[in-house]
Scaffold this motif. Structure first.
Motif, short mmCIF file in Angstrom:
data_model
loop_
_atom_site.label_atom_id
_atom_site.label_comp_id
_atom_site.label_asym_id
_atom_site.label_seq_id
_atom_site.Cartn_x
_atom_site.Cartn_y
_atom_site.Cartn_z
N UNK B 35 0.77 -1.30 -0.05
CA UNK B 35 0.04 0.08 0.10
C UNK B 35 0.78 1.33 0.02
N UNK B 36 2.08 1.17 0.41
CA UNK B 36 2.82 2.43 0.46
C UNK B 36 3.61 2.83 -0.83
N UNK B 37 3.46 1.98 -1.84
CA UNK B 37 3.92 2.21 -2.91
C UNK B 37 3.11 2.83 -3.98
N UNK B 38 1.70 3.06 -3.63
CA UNK B 38 1.21 3.84 -4.30
C UNK B 38 0.32 5.33 -3.74
N UNK B 39 0.97 5.80 -2.73
CA UNK B 39 0.10 6.76 -2.27
C UNK B 39 0.28 7.94 -2.93
N UNK B 40 -0.72 8.80 -2.74
CA UNK B 40 -1.00 10.13 -3.62
C UNK B 40 0.08 11.27 -2.78
N UNK B 41 0.73 12.07 -3.73
CA UNK B 41 1.55 12.99 -3.04
C UNK B 41 0.84 14.13 -2.33
N UNK B 42 1.67 15.00 -1.89
CA UNK B 42 1.24 16.28 -1.23
C UNK B 42 2.23 16.49 0.04
N UNK B 43 2.08 17.82 0.34
CA UNK B 43 2.95 18.17 1.50
C UNK B 43 2.15 17.73 2.69
N UNK B 44 0.99 18.51 2.84
CA UNK B 44 0.14 18.29 4.08
C UNK B 44 -1.29 17.34 3.93
N UNK B 45 -1.35 17.03 2.33
CA UNK B 45 -2.55 16.32 2.05
C UNK B 45 -2.14 14.73 1.52
N UNK B 450 3.62 8.23 4.15
CA UNK B 450 2.77 9.40 3.46
C UNK B 450 3.66 9.08 2.10
N UNK B 451 2.66 9.59 0.93
CA UNK B 451 3.03 9.83 -0.19
C UNK B 451 4.25 10.91 -0.45
N UNK B 452 4.97 11.11 -1.45
CA UNK B 452 5.91 12.00 -1.53
C UNK B 452 5.39 13.42 -1.34
N UNK B 453 6.35 14.21 -1.08
CA UNK B 453 6.05 15.61 -0.90
C UNK B 453 5.66 16.34 -2.42
N UNK B 454 6.59 16.12 -3.15
CA UNK B 454 6.34 16.70 -4.34
C UNK B 454 5.52 15.54 -5.52
N UNK B 455 4.65 15.97 -6.43
CA UNK B 455 4.16 15.17 -7.32
C UNK B 455 5.19 14.77 -8.30
N UNK B 456 4.95 13.51 -8.91
CA UNK B 456 5.86 13.20 -9.98
C UNK B 456 5.91 14.23 -11.10
N UNK B 457 6.75 14.38 -11.95
CA UNK B 457 6.65 15.35 -13.02
C UNK B 457 5.44 15.16 -14.03
N UNK B 458 5.12 16.21 -14.98
CA UNK B 458 3.88 16.24 -15.68
C UNK B 458 3.74 14.75 -16.43
N UNK B 459 4.77 14.33 -17.11
CA UNK B 459 4.13 13.12 -17.91
C UNK B 459 3.70 11.90 -17.32
N UNK B 460 4.14 11.85 -15.73
CA UNK B 460 3.82 10.70 -15.15
C UNK B 460 2.10 10.49 -14.79
#
Lengths: 204, 622
Positions: B35-45, B450-460
């Motif tokens: 489940x940790x491999x697919x978390x949505x990114x966000x700094x506080x969300x 948590x998911x990453x702080x920053x989203x993956x770059x646009x193409x992902x």
């Protein structure tokens, strides 16, 4: 100049993969800063110096060549220890290049790509002839050449860090400071390991 | 979008060709089926995933540090004292009042540029590691123009008034201080020693007298190859001084016989010379293959031991005399661990955990292609002569994204009786709990991520939202360095210092791998202060939950027949209903029965320990 990261990654990998034609690969000799990169302008009040920018730009080229060298191990019959080390160097230095590129872009400085090793020559980098020697060497000859040249290459990176910290006000911006110290830590350890691996090869 | 998709396909192809050869070798890799491999990114969300713990509170950084501009305002490590948590930051530190873990309150924020800012608390004194080239004696952020303003070493603050910390002394050391470790004096409660670890080169002698780079581990004037030591009088911190360090790195070279790159033959070029290295000039290359410094050292004063994580080596040191530490044993694992970071002892001192900070903490070293044997932990056992043997490897088992800086980082022991549990930070890999009771099979029993702080770059993530986010960031994708710097169990809760997101406080929750009794038993252990690199001996008061912890462990591991487990549980319940002498008598009778269970039990040692705990409880009941 903006290249979205994944596209950049494609470029990185494509360029790194395309190492077969080395003949025209490298101008060699000395750093060619300024010929390909725009002039470095440091804004007033910046916490970093021209030496920091040159260090990050030069280390990208330096790392990029290390990755090219490391990937020769996959096809040149490296022994298992050398192969594992080469993969570790590859996997370590690719993200470090991204860190350096991101740092440069953050400050609106020119960020070289991973083809930069072909036209920038930093201390410790291999000449075209040395790189060709490595590319064609097989088995234990490859191991010996790889370890000899990668030790030289890593020593060059340590010299680049020494020179950075010897420059007035350089190496003080926190990210540069942390990165430069990480280079010292990891590459000093790897030099020790490579020296040991070299001593374990059969005598020539 | 079409071009983008094609490029992504190409990227996958290229990645596959790069990664595939490695997969064929003997290495193992993290799984993406987690489940940790697919978390949505966000700094506080960001999306979150939990197992066996819950988030009690997340408190963002105070405004003074509330920006993620590289590492300039990064949170670092934490120390604990009374009802305060002392959280280091590259730009100072925060003192949190944690009386209510659900609502930590800032007592004060000290702005004092000090990378990396690792803290330790001893009474009213707070010690802070300073390493960066831009740290100043006066705490300013303007950088160092004149070398005499440079501060590299350990700062000492008086925090007797938590609302108004006061800088008392800057102790300068030759390599600065990446981390440090408190070692108390055996003789004088007013004296402590600060063991200072630093991996950078020595400062020039023109900046600090007596500092020298060199290659001879035995040269006493060489600032490298030495663990630095500061002696502090607690009632006079302004008198703190650097005393001669410990040269624990001599003769650590494996295969000392050298065939190439050997000793310089030219006597005019002694091996001990420092200064600028000349690549390819073999005479200038240091000869040694062993480590010259450590990243961290962890003291276990109750056992007079120190475990040092030093590049390629795990070094065990005797600290019976803290002014004269000496090496007992050294272990190397050249194949994998080359950037050792931290060590921790099991509570009984028979095991060590050693961690490897592959990539230095800023790289994404927990991806599906990142080997388990690099950038994780290894378990080491100590025999009666304190000789080390390497056992299992362990790493965050969940594959993390390329946007998440991730590798093994700081942690500490969770005081569950009868088990060896280590809670640990993995930067943006989150935190988890490793059970290393069985040194050959370390397993994960709990986590938070948590998911990453920053989203993956646009193409992902081709979407309008992603395009808007990219436009908002100036058309540039970012990888903010963040995640948990250190995660520690302290008086009932897990405290995690989030580099970018502030302070996280978590609580263990019962699961198949950790029972309510075990969690309650851990909560019986309370400390007045805690510096994770100075490991305390953990002891439990006699208690029913302690006995029942052993009972739960025997049930989980099939260590004793089920009918006996049930009978013992019932007898414990019955004894608990009684009081005083009647309880003591019932417990002593039960202990005698349990003695009889030892010989037929699969885990006789644990049954014997449980009998002892029942007797201890009986004695306390009288």
């Amino acid at each position: 100049m903006h290249i979205p990261r994944p596209i950049l990654a494609v470029v990185v990998l494509a360029l790194l993969a395309g190492t077969s034609s080395l003949a025209s690969a490298q101008a060699g000799g000395h750093s060619m800063h300024g010929m390909h990169a725009p002039e470095i302008v440091i804004p007033a009040g910046a916490r970093y110096t021209k030496a920091d920018v040159e260090f990050m730009q030069g280390m990208i080229a330096h790392h990029a060549q290390a990755i090219v060298m490391a990937r020769f191990a996959e096809s040149n019959g490296a022994n298992p220890q050398v192969l594992k080390l080469s993969r570790k160097i590859d996997q370590s230095q690719v993200p470090e290049i991204q860190i350096m590129q991101e740092w440069l872009r953050q400050y609106n400085q020119f960020a070289p790509d991973t083809s930069s090793w072909r036209h920038m020559s930093m201390t410790g980098m291999l000449t075209t002839a040395q790189l060709t020697e490595l590319e064609v060497a097989k088995g234990v000859d490859f191991d010996r050449a790889f370890l000899k040249y990668m030790i030289m290459h890593h020593e060059g990176a340590l010299t680049m860090v020494d020179d950075l910290f010897a420059s007035p006000m350089a190496g003080q911006e926190v990210d540069v400071s942390v990165f430069a110290n990480d280079v010292v830590t990891s590459q000093t350890a790897e030099i020790g390991i490579m020296r040991r691996l070299l001593s374990q090869l059969p005598p020539q | 979008m079409r071009v983008v998709r094609d490029l992504k396909f190409l990227q996958i192809l290229l990645l596959a060709s790069v990664v595939a050869p490695s997969m064929a070798s003997a290495q193992t890799y993290p799984t993406s089926a987690d489940p940790r491999s697919t978390l949505t990114p966000g700094r506080f969300d960001a999306g979150t995933a939990f197992l066996g713990m819950r988030l009690v509170s997340n408190t963002p950084k105070p405004a003074q540090f509330d920006t993620s501009r590289g590492l300039t305002f990064a949170n670092s490590d934490i120390a604990f004292g009374t009802h305060y948590a002392y959280q280091g930051n590259f730009a100072g530190f925060t003192i949190w009042d944690i009386s209510d873990p659900a609502k930590p309150v800032v007592a004060s924020v000290m702005q004092c540029t000090t990378s990396q800012g690792d803290p330790s608390i001893v009474g009213n004194l707070l010690f802070i590691s300073a390493e960066g080239a831009g740290n100043r004696n006066d705490c300013g952020s303007q950088g160092v123009q004149d070398p005499k303003d440079h501060m590299a070493g350990v700062r000492i603050f008086d925090v007797s008034n938590a609302k108004a910390p006061r800088l008392v002394k800057n102790v300068q050391t030759c390599k600065g201080s990446h981390t440090h470790t408190v070692v108390p004096s055996k003789k004088d409660p007013n004296i402590i020693y600060i063991y200072v670890s630093g991996q950078s080169n020595a400062r020039p002698e023109t900046e600090l007298a007596g500092c020298k780079n060199g290659t001879d581990p035995d040269d006493p004037t060489n600032s490298l190859y030495q663990l630095d030591i500061i002696k502090v009088e607690l009632d006079h911190p302004e008198r703190a001084v650097v005393i001669p360090g410990a040269r624990i790195f001599s003769d650590l070279d494996v295969d000392a016989t050298c065939k190439q790159f050997c000793a310089p033959t030219d006597p005019r070029r002694p091996a001990g010379r420092g200064g600028r290295r000349v690549p390819g000039d073999t005479a200038s290359v240091p000869l040694h293959t062993g480590p010259r410094n450590c990243h961290d050292v962890t003291a276990y004063p109750a056992l007079n031991l120190l475990a040092a994580a030093c590049s390629t080596h795990s070094i065990l040191v005797d600290i019976s005399d803290p002014e004269k530490p000496f090496r007992i044993d050294a272990l190397t694992d050249e194949n994998n661990f080359q950037g050792r970071h931290t060590a921790a002892f099991s509570n009984d001192g028979t095991k060590l955990v050693q961690t490897d900070e592959w990539g230095g903490g800023t790289g994404p070293m927990c991806q599906a292609s990142s080997m388990i044997e690099l950038g994780g932990n290894t378990v080491i056992t100590l025999d009666a002569k304190k000789k080390q043997t390497q056992r299992a490897y362990f790493k965050l088992p969940s594959a993390q994204s390329a946007e998440e800086n991730c590798v093994a980082h700081n942690g500490g022991i969770i005081p569950v009786p009868g088990r060896d549990l280590y809670v640990q930070a993995w930067y943006q890999g989150g935190i988890n709990v490793m059970d290393f009771t069985d040194p050959d099979e370390a397993i994960e029993i709990a986590y938070f991520d948590r998911g990453s702080i920053d989203p993956p770059a646009l193409v992902d993530v081709p979407s309008a939202a992603a395009e808007a986010a990219l436009a908002a960031s100036g058309g540039r994708s970012r990888n903010t360095i963040g995640g948990s710097w250190g995660a520690y169990y302290w008086n009932g809760m897990i405290y995690s210092s989030e580099i970018d997101r502030g302070l996280d406080i978590l609580e263990l929750t019962p699961s198949a791998q950790l029972s309510a009794n075990e969690i309650a038993a851990a909560k019986l252990v309370t400390l007045t202060d805690y510096n994770p690199q100075s490991q305390p001996l953990l002891t439990w008061p006699p208690a029913f939950v302690v006995v029942r912890s052993y009972l739960d462990q025997l049930a989980r591991g099939n260590g004793l027949a089920t009918n006996r487990l049930e009978a013992i549980a019932l007898a414990l319940d019955a004894a608990e209903m009684k009081s005083g002498a009647a309880r003591a008598s019932a417990l002593n009778a039960l202990a005698r029965q349990v003695d009889g269970d030892v010989k037929d039990a699969k885990d006789g040692a644990r049954v014997r320990t449980m009998a002892g705990e029942i007797r201890r409880l009986a004695t306390a009941s009288k």
